[in-house]
Design a protein around this motif. Structure first.
Motif, PDB file in Angstrom:
ATOM      1  N   ILE A  14       3.921   5.550   6.543  1.00 45.71           N
ATOM      2  CA  ILE A  14       2.954   5.740   7.661  1.00 45.71           C
ATOM      3  C   ILE A  14       1.981   4.710   7.746  1.00 45.71           C
ATOM      4  O   ILE A  14       1.702   3.861   8.644  1.00 45.71           O
ATOM      5  N   ILE A  15       1.315   4.800   6.609  1.00 46.61           N
ATOM      6  CA  ILE A  15       0.184   3.791   6.162  1.00 46.61           C
ATOM      7  C   ILE A  15       0.411   2.273   6.305  1.00 46.61           C
ATOM      8  O   ILE A  15      -0.035   1.496   6.941  1.00 46.61           O
ATOM      9  N   LEU A  18       1.200   1.526  10.147  1.00 44.07           N
ATOM     10  CA  LEU A  18      -0.033   1.204  10.877  1.00 44.07           C
ATOM     11  C   LEU A  18      -0.907  -0.085  10.298  1.00 44.07           C
ATOM     12  O   LEU A  18      -1.483  -0.624  11.130  1.00 44.07           O
ATOM     13  N   LEU A  19      -0.935   0.084   8.998  1.00 45.07           N
ATOM     14  CA  LEU A  19      -1.661  -1.410   8.705  1.00 45.07           C
ATOM     15  C   LEU A  19      -1.236  -2.673   8.951  1.00 45.07           C
ATOM     16  O   LEU A  19      -1.774  -3.391   9.661  1.00 45.07           O
ATOM     17  N   LYS A  21       0.774  -3.076  11.939  1.00 46.89           N
ATOM     18  CA  LYS A  21       0.659  -3.210  13.135  1.00 46.89           C
ATOM     19  C   LYS A  21      -0.864  -3.784  13.468  1.00 46.89           C
ATOM     20  O   LYS A  21      -1.005  -4.488  14.236  1.00 46.89           O
ATOM     21  N   LYS A  22      -1.983  -3.119  12.742  1.00 51.56           N
ATOM     22  CA  LYS A  22      -3.124  -3.364  13.059  1.00 51.56           C
ATOM     23  C   LYS A  22      -3.702  -4.777  12.564  1.00 51.56           C
ATOM     24  O   LYS A  22      -4.331  -5.717  13.372  1.00 51.56           O
ATOM     25  N   PRO A 111     -10.425   2.087  11.087  1.00 53.79           N
ATOM     26  CA  PRO A 111      -9.601   0.827  11.563  1.00 53.79           C
ATOM     27  C   PRO A 111     -10.424  -0.579  11.742  1.00 53.79           C
ATOM     28  O   PRO A 111     -10.057  -1.345  11.027  1.00 53.79           O
ATOM     29  N   ILE A 114     -11.385  -1.854   8.146  1.00 51.44           N
ATOM     30  CA  ILE A 114     -10.591  -2.355   7.357  1.00 51.44           C
ATOM     31  C   ILE A 114     -10.183  -3.709   7.775  1.00 51.44           C
ATOM     32  O   ILE A 114     -10.239  -4.852   7.049  1.00 51.44           O
TER      33      ILE A 114
END
Lengths: 132, 450
Positions: A14-15, A18-19, A21-22, A111, A114
């Motif tokens: 998941i991380i 998400l990372l 994607k961001k 978010p 980071i």
């Protein structure tokens, strides 16, 4: 301007998603690896501009990856940000002594934070700091 | 003529006879005299004899008396002798008892489950079998030796080093002798009528305890750490939904997700508290000491609380001294955590009024005093003793709220005490509670730093 390549080493799917994607949203080229061994293999094939790595991972942990990178002429100057579940002040100090640029504690994730950290490190890498 | 001659002859003869008679008479009287003298002598002798006899009788009587006395004396002596023998017997018994006592003490020392060493004037005088086993040394190798002389003996060198490091002869310390052998060394003074005879040093094998303790702490640490991974994943996803990174969401969806996010945050805080408790128990809680200004620490702590208090309709003030405070060496993050924990409670238990935070420097004690005062519900008398216990939560909190781990004040107390400070409170039910803690301005007990 050349697109910056970021390699993320993280075993938590998941991380990782998400990372990716961001950071992709920010215009970076993102590559991922699920453990330290795979990460090292990918780095040797293509040198990234930044490595985001977890500490506790199967095969090879984050600190092993860092020390291997520091011994490798081609990788020793690649900036590193640690993303970890832990984050004791002494751990962070120790990592900084090893030349790690920053440390993100997963449970304190924000978010914006980071992205700021990544941007800061990569900007600094383009224009090496004279006095920092 | 003849007649005449005859007469003459007769006269002569008569004369001769007379003369003879006279002479005889004379002789006789001489004899008589002599006899008398002799008689006198005899009488004298007789008297003497009688006297002697008397004397003898007296002497005999005396002798008899003396003999009697002697007999009495002998009897007395005999009695004395008997008494003496009795005493001797008692002494003998006493000696035996002492001997027994000594044997008993020796047996106890010999069979004592812990290692035992007796130090008299820096000299080792007792080294029991368990101590022999612990150090892998025979009593003969160390007995009657000055402890400092054993520094070169690698088997016992760690103990000598420990003694050297400890200023006082009275301490309780853990000593790691080998990878698989940890002992607790504790010493006591041997006192006789107030005079110190030496020190008893006890070695208690705590290898297993340490192992179990480490396992437990490791378990808590690992469990908490493992819990953090999914909790952070949940947090990241929720954050992204809430930030609209996963597409448009409705107001209702957002509200529910916000609540879920807050619950998740509480879970993270609980897990963090558990990790902190595990670290406290491992004795490696304070980590990063730095020179700080207490006023800065307070200002940094206050941050979000002002808003939180005001949201609840409470006032929030932070009073700093007008003079500049001396710097203090503390683990800044931990001190902030301690103050946060106290303020969180204050806000939580206060329904109206407010919270006031202040710091003072007390020059006469060379310490800082932090005060957190609230106008909250107060602490009931019967709960006061348990306030700082692990997992303790106020009664009202248990009934009405689900928030809180019950670890906040326990952690705060450990942080303050690890810095060499004290923490306490005054509370009146219905009126409010004030928490105080002090921090020594000049350094902390370094024992808490690892």
């Amino acid at each position: 301007m050349k697109i910056k390549k970021i390699l993320i080493l993280e075993d938590e799917e998941i991380i990782l998603d998400l990372l990716s994607k961001k950071l992709a949203e920010q215009g970076y080229e993102v590559k991922t690896a699920r453990n330290g061994k795979e990460g090292m293999f990918m780095m040797e094939k293509e040198i990234p501009d930044l490595v985001l790595t977890d500490v506790v991972m199967p095969e090879k942990n984050g600190f092993d990856v860092i020390s291997e990178m520091k011994q490798n002429e081609l990788l020793k100057n690649v900036p590193i940000i640690i993303i970890s579940n832990s984050g004791q002040p002494v751990e962070i100090d120790k990592a900084k002594e090893l030349g790690v640029s920053d440390w993100v504690i997963k449970t304190e994730f924000d978010p914006q934070e980071i992205i700021q950290k990544v941007n800061k490190v990569l900007t600094r890498a383009i224009h090496p700091p004279e006095a920092d | 003529m003849q007649e005449k001659e005859e007469l003459q002859a007769k006269i002569t003869e008569l004369d001769r006879t007379i003369k003879m008679l006279v002479r005889r008479d004379f002789e006789l009287s001489g004899i008589k005299e002599k006899r008398e003298v002799e008689l006198k002598e005899l009488d004298h002798i007789a008297k003497l004899l009688i006297r002697r006899d008397l004397e003898l009788t007296q002497t005999r009587e005396k002798r008899e008396n003396e003999f009697q006395k002697l007999e009495e004396r002998t009897k007395e002596l005999e009695e004395s002798k008997e008494a003496l023998l009795n005493i001797l017997e008692d002494v003998e018994e006493e000696k035996k008892r002492t001997e027994d006592e000594k044997n008993k003490t020796e047996a106890i020392i010999k069979n004592f489950a812990d290692g035992l060493l007796l130090l008299e004037e820096e000299k080792i005088t007792i080294f029991n079998p368990k101590a022999e086993e612990i150090f892998g040394l025979k009593e003969e190798e160390v007995k009657e030796k000055i402890i400092w002389a054993l520094e070169g003996n690698e088997k016992i060198a760690p103990l000598v080093a420990l003694f050297k490091a400890e200023k006082s002869r009275l301490f309780r310390k853990e000593l790691s002798l080998r990878e698989d052998l940890i002992v607790e060394v504790s010493t006591t003074a041997v006192l006789r009528e107030g005079e110190e005879l030496g020190n008893i040093v006890i070695f208690h094998d705590i290898t297993r305890e340490k192992f179990v303790e480490r396992m437990k702490t490791e378990f808590v640490a690992i469990a908490a750490h493992q819990l953090r991974t999914p909790l952070s994943a949940v947090k990241w996803i929720l954050r992204m939904f809430l930030d609209g990174d996963m597409g448009q969401i409705s107001e209702t969806q957002s509200q529910f997700l916000q609540k879920t996010y807050e619950s998740n945050e509480r879970m993270i805080n609980l897990v963090n508290d558990l990790l902190n408790v595990a670290r406290i128990e491992e004795g490696r809680f304070l980590q990063k000491m730095q020179e700080c200004d207490m006023a800065d620490i307070l200002l940094e702590t206050v941050g979000t609380f002002k808003e939180e208090a005001e949201k609840k309709g409470l006032s929030f003030s932070c009073v700093l001294p007008s003079k500049k405070l001396p710097k203090v060496s503390v683990d800044k993050e931990k001190i902030i955590m301690a103050i946060q924990n106290i303020i969180e409670n204050a806000i939580f238990y206060t329904k109206s009024g407010g919270i006031s935070l202040s710091v003072d420097y007390l020059p006469q004690k060379n310490e800082f005093m932090v005060k957190v005062q609230d106008t909250g519900i107060g602490i009931p008398e019967n709960q006061k003793v348990r306030i700082f216990s692990r997992f303790f939560r106020g009664g009202t909190a248990l009934k009405t709220e689900t928030e809180g781990s019950g670890l906040g004040l326990f952690i705060a107390k450990n942080i303050v005490e690890a810095h060499g400070g004290k923490i306490w409170f005054d509370s009146q039910e219905g009126k409010g509670t004030t928490f105080y803690f002090t921090l020594p301005a000049n350094g902390i007990a370094s024992k808490n730093l690892k």
